[in-house]
Scaffold this active site. Structure first.
Site, mmCIF file in Angstrom:
data_model
loop_
_atom_site.group_PDB
_atom_site.id
_atom_site.type_symbol
_atom_site.label_atom_id
_atom_site.label_comp_id
_atom_site.label_asym_id
_atom_site.label_seq_id
_atom_site.Cartn_x
_atom_site.Cartn_y
_atom_site.Cartn_z
ATOM 1 N N TYR A 179 0.970 -0.867 0.255
ATOM 2 C CA TYR A 179 -0.124 -0.212 -0.074
ATOM 3 C C TYR A 179 1.003 1.156 -0.521
ATOM 4 C CZ TYR A 179 -4.300 -2.860 0.414
ATOM 5 O OH TYR A 179 -5.136 -3.733 -0.107
ATOM 6 N N HIS A 182 -8.561 -6.761 -4.202
ATOM 7 C CA HIS A 182 -7.775 -5.303 -4.041
ATOM 8 C C HIS A 182 -7.247 -5.010 -6.325
ATOM 9 C CE1 HIS A 182 -4.344 -3.120 -4.311
ATOM 10 N NE2 HIS A 182 -3.679 -4.125 -5.216
HETATM 11 P P1 ADP Z 1 -9.122 1.113 -3.642
HETATM 12 O O1 ADP Z 1 -8.782 -1.054 -2.528
HETATM 13 O O2 ADP Z 1 -10.847 0.921 -4.133
HETATM 14 O O3 ADP Z 1 -8.108 1.462 -4.186
HETATM 15 P P2 ADP Z 1 -7.784 2.775 -1.600
HETATM 16 O O4 ADP Z 1 -6.866 1.754 -2.533
HETATM 17 O O5 ADP Z 1 -7.955 3.373 -1.211
HETATM 18 O O6 ADP Z 1 -9.047 1.990 -1.837
HETATM 19 O O7 ADP Z 1 -7.421 1.787 0.199
HETATM 20 C C1 ADP Z 1 -6.821 0.098 0.068
HETATM 21 C C2 ADP Z 1 -8.309 -0.580 1.114
HETATM 22 O O8 ADP Z 1 -8.192 0.443 2.645
HETATM 23 C C3 ADP Z 1 -8.889 -0.300 0.827
HETATM 24 O O9 ADP Z 1 -10.137 -1.595 -0.435
HETATM 25 C C4 ADP Z 1 -10.312 -1.330 1.914
HETATM 26 O O10 ADP Z 1 -9.842 -2.182 2.070
HETATM 27 C C5 ADP Z 1 -9.659 -0.138 3.110
HETATM 28 N N1 ADP Z 1 -10.004 1.196 3.329
HETATM 29 C C6 ADP Z 1 -9.446 2.329 2.006
HETATM 30 N N2 ADP Z 1 -9.908 3.768 2.763
HETATM 31 C C7 ADP Z 1 -10.217 3.460 3.601
HETATM 32 C C8 ADP Z 1 -11.201 3.602 4.797
HETATM 33 N N3 ADP Z 1 -11.689 5.388 5.000
HETATM 34 N N4 ADP Z 1 -11.902 2.759 5.758
HETATM 35 C C9 ADP Z 1 -12.315 1.995 6.094
HETATM 36 N N5 ADP Z 1 -11.125 1.208 5.201
HETATM 37 C C10 ADP Z 1 -10.571 1.309 4.045
HETATM 38 MG MG MG Z 2 -5.698 1.216 -3.798
#
Ligand code: ADP
Ligand code: MG
Length: 201
Positions: free
Chosen positions: A54, A159
């Protein structure tokens, strides 16, 4: 520049996706648009590998924190902190717990617009608001409100890389070069060849 058909993206079926017996369904949805599976494995990831996944994108911490603050403000609520990085620390801690809680499936999918097509099939981050017809919209019911209340990451099954650059870094993070297979699918002729020759006898 790589040809459109050579674009690659990383997909991870998260622990809840495996536990919900959705592996086949998720693969089917990505497979049926015409993308090609070129790498596949299963393991229980370490916290260290998840933190690195991440934070491969140095902007992720800031962007994710800002997204949370905006989310609260759009609902006229006061965010728990005005500092995006502080909020991301909490998300990252919860994410590490979530993503290391059981086996996950790692996949690399290849084909035209692989990154944006898979994001479209997967749907928006929060299942409550992701579109009907997407994996997250169809198969799970979680929300930020519920995950915040319970102090955990939002459970959204999958993911998927967010951009071509992100995909390239993420694939290198999980797969060695020789774990990805270069091969042709017969259907690629129909998907990509300029002329549809050889159909009629
Ligand atoms: P995505 O997976 O849609 O690319 P992000 O990269 O923003 O989303 O975030 C990674 C993962 O972190 C998300 O898939 C989710 O599991 C978790 N996550 C993100 N934002 C939040 C939040 N505000 N509260 C709880 N979990 C979150
Ligand atoms: Mg992401």
């Amino acid at each position: 520049m790589v040809h459109h058909k050579d674009e690659q993206t990383l997909v991870i079926i998260k622990p809840d996706g495996v536990q919900r017996s959705l592996v086949g369904e998720i693969i089917k949805r990505i497979e049926r648009v015409g993308l090609k599976l070129v790498g596949l494995k299963m393991s229980v990831p370490s916290e260290d590998m998840i933190e690195k996944l991440y934070t491969l994108n140095p902007e992720w911490r800031r962007m994710t924190g800002e997204k949370v603050i905006e989310g609260y403000k759009s609902k006229s609520l006061k965010p728990p902190s005005e500092d995006p990085l502080e909020l991301t620390d909490i998300i990252l801690r919860n994410l590490k717990k979530y993503m290391t809680s059981g086996p996950v499936i790692f996949m690399v999918w290849k084909g035209a617009h692989a990154v944006s097509l898979v994001r479209k099939i997967v749907g928006g981050t929060e299942p409550l608001t992701s579109d009907v017809g997407t994996i997250r919209g169809d198969f799970v019911l979680d929300s930020y409100q519920m995950s915040d209340t319970d102090g955990r990451a939002v459970r959204n099954l999958v993911h998927a890389s967010g951009s071509v650059e992100e995909a390239s870094d993420e694939i290198k993070h999980w797969f060695k070069k020789d774990e990805l297979i270069n091969y042709r699918l017969v259907q690629e002729q129909i998907l990509y060849d300029v002329d549809l020759d050889g159909i009629l006898e």
